[in-house]
Scaffold this active site. Structure first.
Site, PDB file in Angstrom:
ATOM      1  N   HIS A  94      15.363 -45.091  26.114  1.00  0.00           N
ATOM      2  CA  HIS A  94      15.434 -44.543  27.468  1.00  0.00           C
ATOM      3  C   HIS A  94      16.877 -44.202  27.792  1.00  0.00           C
ATOM      4  O   HIS A  94      17.780 -44.943  27.401  1.00  0.00           O
ATOM      5  CB  HIS A  94      14.899 -45.565  28.492  1.00  0.00           C
ATOM      6  CG  HIS A  94      14.509 -44.930  29.772  1.00  0.00           C
ATOM      7  ND1 HIS A  94      15.442 -44.605  30.733  1.00  0.00           N
ATOM      8  CD2 HIS A  94      13.312 -44.517  30.231  1.00  0.00           C
ATOM      9  CE1 HIS A  94      14.813 -44.032  31.743  1.00  0.00           C
ATOM     10  NE2 HIS A  94      13.521 -43.950  31.465  1.00  0.00           N
ATOM     11  N   ASP A 132       6.111 -46.111  28.560  1.00  0.00           N
ATOM     12  CA  ASP A 132       4.976 -45.470  27.893  1.00  0.00           C
ATOM     13  C   ASP A 132       4.440 -46.288  26.733  1.00  0.00           C
ATOM     14  O   ASP A 132       3.381 -45.986  26.199  1.00  0.00           O
ATOM     15  CB  ASP A 132       5.390 -44.079  27.404  1.00  0.00           C
ATOM     16  CG  ASP A 132       5.702 -43.171  28.568  1.00  0.00           C
ATOM     17  OD1 ASP A 132       4.901 -43.157  29.519  1.00  0.00           O
ATOM     18  OD2 ASP A 132       6.740 -42.494  28.553  1.00  0.00           O
TER      19      ASP A 132
END
Ligand code: COA
Length: 386
Positions: A266, A322
């Site tokens: 991320h 996710d």
């Protein structure tokens, strides 16, 4: 010349008071409230109103907002007819982007956007927000039936947002635990500072385009596998790996070929995404409620996380939102290609809060570039080119 930073990494694109991330500590808060507290104590409806108005609503404010959402769930039958013309094999994100863009024709109401002052008309902004959030869930759920050749069930106004979504999606009375899990998932996905799709909200909103165009642009941006589309990719990756014993070789091959491990990494977090931690606990809770049997998919996922962390933690790459959401949705019986569309349903709350914030202090986005092309030169007639 100003410095060019690929992907605008670390470049502030706006000022916002909607949400905040501490990427080192792994903290995410909406309007100052940690997401763990909202996930445990709030509802999607209340969290949405918190993000829109900046404060926790009173009981009356929440009741009014909730009633308005319940009353806006139905869509004109023309929209269903339009959706019936879409190919059943079409991806739900392309369906959703097309259907949401079409709402602008069926429910016009962007007249106030022709007047910059009227952009601060909170009634208008609230109305559009309610209508879009209410219909996003309806559209995603309707598609699940239409693409299989069935008429979708009508929305029910006696159910909460999450309950109604599950009811419309499955056509059956929602199980209370699944409805609670869906509500928490909606909260956890509702907002996340200036990510790629929210940035596209700001850019589109800054031109005073209609909110339907704003949300359609954001849906397109979210669909990519580096962003929201990663949740579907995670499930496909786990299926491809097949079992925990095959994980190590798979990951090492991927990394040797400079390929991506889906659901890892991320831009903002240099530790495990707090939403991934919460979602992992929800998967455990759901499986426990079913007798706690060993789940091969989850075992494979946990091994992927362990090996990926071992190989990538030094780069600050850990599981993101996710990674576990796909497993959770899969266990809830939701088809993998719908995962990102459900993400979009939740994120519509954050997108619309940013739409409102952008209109409150608008200046059109028009960045500059570093030109790397040819210097000025003369046109060459076609017969003289070789
Ligand atoms: N698998 C393998 N390596 C990864 C990785 C992943 N999922 N995510 C990051 N890395 C590596 C990069 O290769 C890079 O290594 P290098 O420094 O040796 O070149 C380093 O970690 C930094 O990554 P970078 O690509 O610069 O990060 P970014 O901020 O530009 O990209 C993502 C962030 C999310 C796009 C990226 O982590 C990714 O592609 N993740 C997988 C897709 C995904 O799950 N997306 C959903 C995000 S919520």
């Amino acid at each position: 010349m100003s410095e060019y930073l690929p992907g605008l990494a670390g470049v502030p694109a706006t000022q916002s008071n909607i949400s905040d991330i501490d990427g080192e500590k792994g903290i995410l808060a909406y309007r100052g409230y940690p997401i763990e507290q909202l996930a445990e104590k709030s509802t999607f409806e209340e969290t949405t109103l918190l993000m829109l108005d900046g404060k926790l609503p009173t009981a009356q404010e929440l009741e009014d907002f909730d009633q308005r959402i319940r009353a806006s769930r139905r869509t004109q039958y023309h929209i269903r007819d339009l959706m019936k013309t879409f190919p059943p094999s079409g991806h739900p994100m392309e369906m959703l982007q097309t259907a949401v863009a079409s709402l602008g024709m069926f429910y016009p109401g962007n007249e106030c956007l022709t007047d910059a002052d009227a952009c601060e008309d909170l009634n208008y902004i609230h109305n559009m927000t309610v209508e879009i959030i209410a219909r996003m869930a309806t559209i995603v759920a309707m598609w699940e039936h239409l693409r299989r050749g069935y008429e979708p069930p009508e929305p029910r106004s006696d159910l909460s947002y999450a309950e109604n979504f599950l009811y419309m999606f499955t056509g059956t009375e929602p199980d209370p635990l699944l409805a609670k899990i869906m509500d928490v998932c909606l909260i956890l996905h509702a907002e996340h500072t200036i990510n790629a799709s929210t940035f596209s909200v700001l850019v589109t909103a800054s031109t005073l385009a209609s909110p339907y165009s704003v949300i359609a642009a954001a849906i397109g941006t979210l669909s990519g596998p580096l962003h929201g589309g990663a949740n579907q990719k995670v499930l496909e990756m786990l299926a491809e790996i097949g079992s925990p014993a095959k994980v190590e070789k798979y990951i090492d091959n991927k990394l040797a070929n400079k390929e991506i491990i889906w659901g890892m990494g991320h831009r903002e977090y240099k530790t495990k995404d707090p939403r991934a931690k919460f979602l992992e606990k929800l998967v455990d809770k759901l499986l426990e409620s079913r007798g706690g049997n060993v789940n091969p998919l989850l075992e494979t996922a946990k091994e992927v996380e362990r090996i990926s962390e071992d190989r990538l933690a030094h780069k600050g790459v850990y599981a993101n939102v996710d990674f576990y959401s796909g497993i959770l949705y899969h266990e809830m019986g939701i088809p993998a290609d719908q995962f990102t569309a459900i993400f979009a349903v939740a994120r519509s709350a954050g997108w619309l809060a940013h739409w409102r914030e952008q209109l409150g202090d608008n200046r059109i986005f028009r960045p500059t570039q570093v030109y790397t092309g040819e210097p000025s030169r003369d046109y060459v007639p076609i017969e003289l080119r070789n």
